[in-house]
Design a protein around this motif. Structure first.
Motif, PDB file in Angstrom:
ATOM      1  N   THR A  84      10.959  12.266   0.350  1.00 55.64           N
ATOM      2  CA  THR A  84       9.620  12.157   0.943  1.00 55.64           C
ATOM      3  C   THR A  84       9.262  10.702   1.224  1.00 55.64           C
ATOM      4  O   THR A  84       8.737  10.372   2.296  1.00 55.64           O
ATOM      5  CB  THR A  84       8.573  12.786   0.005  1.00 55.64           C
ATOM      6  OG1 THR A  84       8.908  14.149  -0.248  1.00 55.64           O
ATOM      7  CG2 THR A  84       7.178  12.711   0.626  1.00 55.64           C
ATOM      8  N   GLY A  85       9.572   9.822   0.270  1.00 53.14           N
ATOM      9  CA  GLY A  85       9.264   8.404   0.445  1.00 53.14           C
ATOM     10  C   GLY A  85      10.025   7.791   1.608  1.00 53.14           C
ATOM     11  O   GLY A  85       9.458   7.019   2.393  1.00 53.14           O
ATOM     12  N   MET A  86      11.303   8.116   1.729  1.00 50.74           N
ATOM     13  CA  MET A  86      12.111   7.559   2.820  1.00 50.74           C
ATOM     14  C   MET A  86      11.608   8.045   4.176  1.00 50.74           C
ATOM     15  O   MET A  86      11.544   7.282   5.139  1.00 50.74           O
ATOM     16  CB  MET A  86      13.577   7.956   2.623  1.00 50.74           C
ATOM     17  CG  MET A  86      14.522   7.351   3.659  1.00 50.74           C
ATOM     18  SD  MET A  86      14.566   5.548   3.592  1.00 50.74           S
ATOM     19  CE  MET A  86      15.485   5.293   2.079  1.00 50.74           C
ATOM     20  N   LEU A  87      11.238   9.311   4.246  1.00 50.31           N
ATOM     21  CA  LEU A  87      10.727   9.853   5.501  1.00 50.31           C
ATOM     22  C   LEU A  87       9.386   9.212   5.860  1.00 50.31           C
ATOM     23  O   LEU A  87       9.135   8.908   7.031  1.00 50.31           O
ATOM     24  CB  LEU A  87      10.581  11.371   5.393  1.00 50.31           C
ATOM     25  CG  LEU A  87      11.899  12.154   5.304  1.00 50.31           C
ATOM     26  CD1 LEU A  87      11.643  13.612   4.943  1.00 50.31           C
ATOM     27  CD2 LEU A  87      12.675  12.068   6.623  1.00 50.31           C
ATOM     28  N   ARG A  88       8.539   9.011   4.872  1.00 46.33           N
ATOM     29  CA  ARG A  88       7.252   8.355   5.143  1.00 46.33           C
ATOM     30  C   ARG A  88       7.451   6.922   5.644  1.00 46.33           C
ATOM     31  O   ARG A  88       6.657   6.426   6.451  1.00 46.33           O
ATOM     32  CB  ARG A  88       6.403   8.332   3.867  1.00 46.33           C
ATOM     33  CG  ARG A  88       5.823   9.668   3.451  1.00 46.33           C
ATOM     34  CD  ARG A  88       5.169   9.571   2.086  1.00 46.33           C
ATOM     35  NE  ARG A  88       4.544  10.815   1.670  1.00 46.33           N
ATOM     36  CZ  ARG A  88       4.081  11.043   0.448  1.00 46.33           C
ATOM     37  NH1 ARG A  88       4.169  10.088  -0.481  1.00 46.33           N
ATOM     38  NH2 ARG A  88       3.531  12.199   0.143  1.00 46.33           N
ATOM     39  N   LEU A 108       0.826  -1.201   0.000  1.00 47.55           N
ATOM     40  CA  LEU A 108       0.000   0.000   0.000  1.00 47.55           C
ATOM     41  C   LEU A 108       0.864   1.257   0.000  1.00 47.55           C
ATOM     42  O   LEU A 108       0.575   2.235  -0.698  1.00 47.55           O
ATOM     43  CB  LEU A 108      -0.928  -0.001   1.220  1.00 47.55           C
ATOM     44  CG  LEU A 108      -2.050  -1.036   1.221  1.00 47.55           C
ATOM     45  CD1 LEU A 108      -2.745  -1.076   2.572  1.00 47.55           C
ATOM     46  CD2 LEU A 108      -3.054  -0.736   0.114  1.00 47.55           C
ATOM     47  N   PHE A 109       1.940   1.207   0.790  1.00 50.46           N
ATOM     48  CA  PHE A 109       2.872   2.331   0.864  1.00 50.46           C
ATOM     49  C   PHE A 109       3.462   2.630  -0.516  1.00 50.46           C
ATOM     50  O   PHE A 109       3.557   3.787  -0.935  1.00 50.46           O
ATOM     51  CB  PHE A 109       3.979   2.002   1.860  1.00 50.46           C
ATOM     52  CG  PHE A 109       5.090   3.008   1.904  1.00 50.46           C
ATOM     53  CD1 PHE A 109       4.968   4.161   2.664  1.00 50.46           C
ATOM     54  CD2 PHE A 109       6.269   2.808   1.197  1.00 50.46           C
ATOM     55  CE1 PHE A 109       5.983   5.100   2.698  1.00 50.46           C
ATOM     56  CE2 PHE A 109       7.294   3.734   1.231  1.00 50.46           C
ATOM     57  CZ  PHE A 109       7.153   4.888   1.988  1.00 50.46           C
ATOM     58  N   SER A 110       3.857   1.579  -1.215  1.00 51.26           N
ATOM     59  CA  SER A 110       4.429   1.744  -2.545  1.00 51.26           C
ATOM     60  C   SER A 110       3.434   2.391  -3.498  1.00 51.26           C
ATOM     61  O   SER A 110       3.782   3.303  -4.265  1.00 51.26           O
ATOM     62  CB  SER A 110       4.877   0.380  -3.088  1.00 51.26           C
ATOM     63  OG  SER A 110       5.377   0.493  -4.394  1.00 51.26           O
ATOM     64  N   LYS A 111       2.197   1.940  -3.452  1.00 56.26           N
ATOM     65  CA  LYS A 111       1.154   2.480  -4.331  1.00 56.26           C
ATOM     66  C   LYS A 111       0.896   3.951  -4.025  1.00 56.26           C
ATOM     67  O   LYS A 111       0.838   4.794  -4.939  1.00 56.26           O
ATOM     68  CB  LYS A 111      -0.128   1.664  -4.161  1.00 56.26           C
ATOM     69  CG  LYS A 111      -1.324   2.186  -4.938  1.00 56.26           C
ATOM     70  CD  LYS A 111      -1.115   2.128  -6.435  1.00 56.26           C
ATOM     71  CE  LYS A 111      -2.370   2.570  -7.184  1.00 56.26           C
ATOM     72  NZ  LYS A 111      -2.159   2.610  -8.653  1.00 56.26           N
ATOM     73  N   ILE A 112       0.740   4.279  -2.742  1.00 56.46           N
ATOM     74  CA  ILE A 112       0.434   5.658  -2.342  1.00 56.46           C
ATOM     75  C   ILE A 112       1.587   6.594  -2.679  1.00 56.46           C
ATOM     76  O   ILE A 112       1.386   7.706  -3.181  1.00 56.46           O
ATOM     77  CB  ILE A 112       0.105   5.714  -0.836  1.00 56.46           C
ATOM     78  CG1 ILE A 112      -1.232   5.012  -0.571  1.00 56.46           C
ATOM     79  CG2 ILE A 112       0.055   7.157  -0.331  1.00 56.46           C
ATOM     80  CD1 ILE A 112      -1.530   4.774   0.881  1.00 56.46           C
ATOM     81  N   THR A 113       2.820   6.145  -2.444  1.00 51.87           N
ATOM     82  CA  THR A 113       3.979   6.987  -2.715  1.00 51.87           C
ATOM     83  C   THR A 113       4.163   7.228  -4.206  1.00 51.87           C
ATOM     84  O   THR A 113       4.582   8.315  -4.620  1.00 51.87           O
ATOM     85  CB  THR A 113       5.251   6.349  -2.120  1.00 51.87           C
ATOM     86  OG1 THR A 113       5.069   6.168  -0.705  1.00 51.87           O
ATOM     87  CG2 THR A 113       6.472   7.235  -2.346  1.00 51.87           C
ATOM     88  N   ARG A 114       3.825   6.232  -5.035  1.00 47.21           N
ATOM     89  CA  ARG A 114       3.894   6.436  -6.480  1.00 47.21           C
ATOM     90  C   ARG A 114       2.849   7.444  -6.945  1.00 47.21           C
ATOM     91  O   ARG A 114       3.106   8.258  -7.833  1.00 47.21           O
ATOM     92  CB  ARG A 114       3.687   5.107  -7.226  1.00 47.21           C
ATOM     93  CG  ARG A 114       4.899   4.184  -7.188  1.00 47.21           C
ATOM     94  CD  ARG A 114       4.797   3.117  -8.297  1.00 47.21           C
ATOM     95  NE  ARG A 114       3.544   2.375  -8.242  1.00 47.21           N
ATOM     96  CZ  ARG A 114       3.354   1.271  -7.550  1.00 47.21           C
ATOM     97  NH1 ARG A 114       4.342   0.766  -6.817  1.00 47.21           N
ATOM     98  NH2 ARG A 114       2.187   0.653  -7.562  1.00 47.21           N
ATOM     99  N   GLU A 115       1.662   7.378  -6.344  1.00 49.28           N
ATOM    100  CA  GLU A 115       0.589   8.284  -6.745  1.00 49.28           C
ATOM    101  C   GLU A 115       0.796   9.702  -6.214  1.00 49.28           C
ATOM    102  O   GLU A 115       0.428  10.680  -6.860  1.00 49.28           O
ATOM    103  CB  GLU A 115      -0.765   7.747  -6.255  1.00 49.28           C
ATOM    104  CG  GLU A 115      -1.188   6.442  -6.910  1.00 49.28           C
ATOM    105  CD  GLU A 115      -1.507   6.603  -8.386  1.00 49.28           C
ATOM    106  OE1 GLU A 115      -1.918   7.714  -8.799  1.00 49.28           O
ATOM    107  OE2 GLU A 115      -1.332   5.624  -9.140  1.00 49.28           O
TER     108      GLU A 115
END
Length: 473
Positions: free
Chosen positions: A91-95, A23-30
């Motif tokens: 941003t992705g790493m921090l999330r 889910l994280f991967s999907k949200i971060t891509r979007e």
């Protein structure tokens, strides 16, 4: 931890982490760029990553706990993996830090439930594991696992502090409480709750001793509604608080929390208030209906745990038995809604948040709607207290005082403020049956699926901006 229970819990932890990563991967891509409050949090964390600890964004209203932990985790990984460039504090790493906190919250919730529900260990094993899994996927908390917000880390350290207090490690609990405050200043209330449970335990012991001397068998597990009962408890509290030996016994155990409280008072004096940075949008008030909103919120999300024909009949029996009391509560509720309802400007202006639609579609439907909901609030309050009737009177008092302090001063209706009190309520009620827990997990899964789907797919634009807007809690 029993071996089988340990295997099941480990498997669920792994599955939960895998699904969350997908889910994280999907949200971060979007949503690659910082969104909503992330536009303040991400740049500030990146400044810390660059060693610029003296630079601070005045729009940020919380202390830098999230950024310090992020740097403390990311920097060693950077050195070990040899990472360089923008990926280090992207941003992705921090999330992803919050994804780690989600795993920690699952484990902490399990340990707290295991500690609180020690009876019948063998038969309750699956229910403990399912309860922890349900609460770790609690929709409001789980949603912010995928964004760089303070909620996951704030919840982690507050729960960790409470767990240590349950095990009697009060110095460690006080230190973890400081960490929780660094994420969100209002966590001082839940540090006070840790201290309050210590005091409540001492009061319980003293009360039992006092009643045994008087050869009375009744023990007030519920708040006594009679004047005689209230007077009896008030006299006991006065006598206890004016007895030097009683005060000494409490301070010998609870002094770490007193140290934290003293430090927090010093912070308030030096800072000139609880909010750091921009204070214009965080003004305190006596918004008593916030308690009603919380009870209604709890009523809905704990529905699978309490809903039954017996509970409804129990309420009707209580209503018939004490009609004047419920009439009084209704009148008080009407007065509080009439005189103490405050509406924050963000609640009326920001159409990206679900509370905006709750307020517009429900509360603003007609001017009488807020008053017509008072009987529902009365039932929600009764249900809340009924669910906690297994806890002692003094524990309930401590929890209600902290709950009031955490909700009433908030002018903004923000469901994120309900996360910690809801979790603490939920872990203390009796363990629901496996069937009820599966229904609860299904409810949370459906809500999470809906909110994440809407966030990803149902985007919109404001007329005066080209930025993509998304719906969220």
């Amino acid at each position: 931890m029993e071996r089988f229970e340990g295997y099941v819990f480990t498997a669920l932890c792994s599955t939960n982490f895998l699904i969350s990563c997908l889910l994280f991967s999907k949200i971060t891509r979007e949503q690659r760029e910082p969104y909503m409050d992330e536009i303040f949090h991400v740049p500030q964390a990146q400044k810390y990553c660059d060693g610029k600890f003296s630079e601070w964004d005045p729009m940020i209203t919380t202390l830098p706990g999230l950024y310090l932990v992020s740097v403390g985790v990311i920097k060693p990984l950077m050195w070990l993996a040899g990472w360089t460039g923008k990926v280090v504090c992207s941003t992705g790493m921090l999330r992803f830090i919050n994804l780690l906190f989600n795993c920690g919250n699952l484990y902490l919730l399990y340990l707290i439930i295991y500690k609180l529900h020690v009876k019948d260990k063998t038969r309750a094993a699956m229910r403990r594991v399912l309860s922890a899994l349900c609460l770790s996927t609690f929709p409001v908390l789980y949603f912010f696992t995928f964004l760089y917000y303070t909620d996951a880390g704030s919840t982690f350290f507050a729960l960790f502090a409470y767990l240590m207090s349950l095990y009697g490690s009060h110095k460690v609990a006080g230190l973890l409480g400081c960490c929780a405050i660094l994420f969100r200043q209002t966590n001082i209330i839940w540090v006070a709750f840790c201290a309050g449970t210590v005091v409540a335990q001492k009061l319980d012991e003293s009360w039992k001793t006092d009643q045994s001397k008087k050869k009375e068998e009744k023990w007030p597990s519920q708040i006594p509604f009679s004047l005689a009962g209230v007077g009896k408890v008030m006299r006991f509290l006065f006598e206890y608080s004016t007895t030097p030996s009683s005060i000494k016994s409490v301070l010998l155990v609870a002094w770490p929390y007193a140290v934290v409280a003293t430090g927090f008072v010093v912070f308030l004096i030096l800072n000139g208030g609880i909010v750091v940075g921009d204070r214009t949008s965080h003004e305190s008030c006596l918004n008593f209906p916030q308690l009603f909103y919380f009870f209604a919120f709890t009523l809905f999300f704990s529905l699978p745990a309490w809903f039954s024909y017996r509970r409804a009949m129990s309420f009707l029996h209580s209503l018939r038995k004490q009609p004047l009391l419920y009439l009084l509560l209704t009148v008080v509720g009407l007065i509080l809604v009439w005189k103490f309802t405050f509406i924050h400007k963000y609640l009326l202006a920001d159409n990206r948040h679900y509370p905006f639609y709750v307020w517009r579609k429900v509360f603003q439907k007609h001017e009488l709607v807020p008053f017509l909901m008072v009987p529902g609030y009365v039932f929600a309050t009764w249900n809340f207290m009924e669910s906690l009737k297994s806890k002692s009177l003094f524990w309930n008092l401590a929890f209600l005082v902290c709950l009031t302090a955490a909700t009433v001063p908030q002018k903004l209706l923000e469901f994120r403020y309900f996360i910690l009190p809801y979790l603490l309520y939920r872990v203390h009620i009796p363990l629901p049956s496996t069937t009820r827990l599966l229904v609860e997990l299904s409810l949370y899964t459906m809500v999470n699926t809906a909110t994440l789907y809407i966030f990803i797919n149902k985007t919109f634009n404001w007329p005066d901006s080209t930025d993509v807007q998304r719906f969220m809690w």
